[in-house]
Design an enzyme around this catalytic site. Sequence first.
Site, short mmCIF file in Angstrom:
data_model
loop_
_atom_site.label_atom_id
_atom_site.label_comp_id
_atom_site.label_asym_id
_atom_site.label_seq_id
_atom_site.Cartn_x
_atom_site.Cartn_y
_atom_site.Cartn_z
CE1 TYR A 210 -3.65 -44.03 -80.39
CE2 TYR A 210 -3.48 -46.25 -79.50
CZ TYR A 210 -3.75 -45.40 -80.71
OH TYR A 210 -4.28 -46.16 -81.66
CD GLU A 323 -5.35 -54.51 -85.67
OE1 GLU A 323 -5.88 -54.32 -84.38
OE2 GLU A 323 -4.25 -55.17 -85.63
#
Length: 330
Positions: A210, A323
């Site tokens: 990331y 999620e």
Amino acid sequence: MVQSCEDMLNAPAFHPAPRVSYRHVDVDAALSEAGALAVFSFGAGAALSGDPRYLRVDLECFDAPAPLELWQVDGVVRHGTEGALQWAAGGGWLFVAVPLDEREHGGIRETAALAYRRLREFVGQRTERHVLRIWNYLGAINRGEGDAERYKQFCDGRAAGAGDFFADGFPAATAIGHHADEHRLQVYLLACDQPGMRVENPRQVSSWHYPRQYGRTPPGFARAMTLPAQDVLAISGTAAVVGHASAHRDDLDAQLEETLANLEALLRHADMAAGFDTHSPLKVYVRDPADAPRVREFLRQRLPGVPVLMLHGDVCRSELLVEFDGWRYA
Ligand code: 3EB
């Protein structure tokens, strides 16, 4: 690795994966089931028990009454505590949990570091040293701006405490915010004496890559883990992340569809049959309780027959509303 037939025949059998189920029974009944390795309850109303195999997870369940989650292994289960750690082991598998209070350890960063140091030290002296799956639940996960956001501080502390714990590769993981006493950090894991196989998602950048905007320390987790016998996929927290970006800000329905696309891509990439069914116990973490009915309707239409536990939890990026994580049994 190429192995001869003889090697394969002589190799130790892979341990059958823990069986994960949601049960409407009381805690003592769940703990009395054959091979009970761990039992989880959800929410403040849950029963108390001093059994080290039992963990009261700090997330409220939208289903009433909330079921328990039960993990069962083949074999005799031993268990104990070591300081703040509680553990159980059997059939080649190890459950360890470390619930900590941030007020005793100087904030989320230091507490996360301590949790991971403790886990590393404990698992390091066990034969079940392959950590395949980890869950992290912390309070006020999105509070703070930029690098000061509590999730990002958690990531800093986790990496510091883990040290070389995951030198062979990251486990599958979940990190979710709870709404209980905000100082409580709960980390628990599943390890095995045999390694699993990490699975990444071709639709997503691997977490450890990331870019800087997501914090000083990128999170380290595999998107999923095939357990040693290769008939179960342990699925990490999966949200509407495409590439490294969060997709569909403020659009719950689109985030749900994108998340399902990510889950299906994971199954394909893990060489598993498509689809989720009664053999795939999932959890869905919903940020806004007002969204729960729409999420339930989505589950009814798109994941019929799938055992799903719906929990009130905040995804680690404030723009993400929902999620999933869970298990897919072949
Ligand atoms: C994501 O895809 C969503 O920090 O351990 C998912 C799973 C997420 C695990 C973690 C974070 C973690 O980046 C967030």
